[in-house]
Design an enzyme around this catalytic site. Sequence first.
Site, PDB file in Angstrom:
ATOM      1  N   GLN A  88     -65.131   4.060  18.655  1.00 37.49           N
ATOM      2  CA  GLN A  88     -64.412   4.121  17.383  1.00 37.49           C
ATOM      3  C   GLN A  88     -64.292   5.586  16.955  1.00 37.49           C
ATOM      4  OE1 GLN A  88     -66.253   4.866  14.364  1.00 37.49           O
ATOM      5  NE2 GLN A  88     -64.562   4.566  12.939  1.00 37.49           N
ATOM      6  N   GLY A 100     -65.073   7.518  14.651  1.00 38.17           N
ATOM      7  CA  GLY A 100     -66.148   8.282  14.041  1.00 38.17           C
ATOM      8  C   GLY A 100     -67.360   8.460  14.938  1.00 38.17           C
ATOM      9  N   LYS A 101     -67.303   7.948  16.157  1.00 35.21           N
ATOM     10  CA  LYS A 101     -68.452   8.050  17.060  1.00 35.21           C
ATOM     11  C   LYS A 101     -68.430   9.371  17.824  1.00 35.21           C
ATOM     12  CE  LYS A 101     -70.122   3.998  15.983  1.00 35.21           C
ATOM     13  NZ  LYS A 101     -69.155   3.608  14.941  1.00 35.21           N
ATOM     14  N   ILE A 102     -69.461   9.584  18.619  1.00 35.69           N
ATOM     15  CA  ILE A 102     -69.560  10.850  19.351  1.00 35.69           C
ATOM     16  C   ILE A 102     -68.441  10.986  20.370  1.00 35.69           C
ATOM     17  CG2 ILE A 102     -71.185   9.877  21.039  1.00 35.69           C
ATOM     18  CD1 ILE A 102     -72.504  12.706  21.058  1.00 35.69           C
ATOM     19  N   ALA A 103     -68.038   9.885  20.994  1.00 40.06           N
ATOM     20  CA  ALA A 103     -66.901   9.830  21.908  1.00 40.06           C
ATOM     21  C   ALA A 103     -65.921   8.808  21.358  1.00 40.06           C
ATOM     22  CB  ALA A 103     -67.352   9.436  23.315  1.00 40.06           C
TER      23      ALA A 103
END
Length: 374
Positions: free
Chosen positions: A184, A186-189
């Site tokens: 998603q 907002g995640k790191i990837a």
Amino acid sequence: MKYSEKKLAFAGPFLSPKEVAMTAQAAWDGWYETFDKYMNAFTEEAKKFFNVKYAIGTHCCTQALHLACLALGLKEGDEVIVQDHSWVATAYAITYTGAKCVFVDVDPQTLCISPEAIEKAVTPATKAIMLVHNFGVPADMDEIMAIAAKYNLKVIEDAAPALGSEYKGRKCGSIGDIGCISFQGGKIAVASEGGVFLTNDKHLYERGVLLSSMGRNDSKAAFWSDEIGYQYTIGSLPAAIATVQIQRADELVANKRRIYNQYVERLADHPLVDHMVKEKPDTFANYTYPSLFLKDEVKISTPEIIKKLKECNIHGRTGFPPMSEFPVYKKDKRFDNKVANWFFEKGIVLPAAHNLTEDDIQLICDNFIELIES
């Protein structure tokens, strides 16, 4: 208080020309006889990175978590032990099956599920443990897996924010019966939206494949389905982006750890900061979302801190409210989860978008310290 002309975002991606090129290529040739080319490339990259036998790409991580619960056969009358501090998708994935969530407390150092709390919550109805590698910090997997073995329980790793995090040299998401990762935005990837279901169990994989594609098996005719399934598979374009993001995981993790360490330098020893959430020995956190506990002496509320920071174009968050307090779950609440409640009251999740510079972090910290000292 200092205003930032640049939005200092809570989260945001680190993209390169490689993602753009791969996505453009997928837009041209991710169709017709090559419709599954990029989906297959994504799952192959995930299997290699996590060192697992099987992977299923999903539209989002919530779907991967739901598939995990379905593949384990969770149903009404079953109980699943889950930590009280998480985004509610963790719990809802269990509830979708009819199984009951039993919410337990978290470790104050990591904000991950407390092994001691797990053991106290086991009943004859318990079938599984759903843990979260919260904010990218690894949970105590040896203790959790030992409890699971003792009581014959299955383990689902909600590793949504934990791509690149490790527990004793093993990737988070690869240790339990099933692991789930999020891509998603907002995640790191990122992949705009996207998720992946990981397992080393062939039966669980086959159940996941069947259920993620509308229960279709073609056993008696084309498009034949023997049971209710779901359309949960990832598309070519997000799969293309996610493939490159996995390939760049070390770079993404290094950048998040840079941001976290700059916060540590400026905030960890402040007399009004109780402690920062951090990794334990023999683990490696990606620090997707740097977080801290404030001391009781801080009089300004955490929602007010977030409001005042936002007025300066700085976007942080409070801790998640304990899920056991939600109307859908409150009647079933069993435990007074003190740490989860403490973080809701005194926890702050700091801005950690990939594009933050050291000057940005200094401005955030200056404003934050001014607020907590007020």
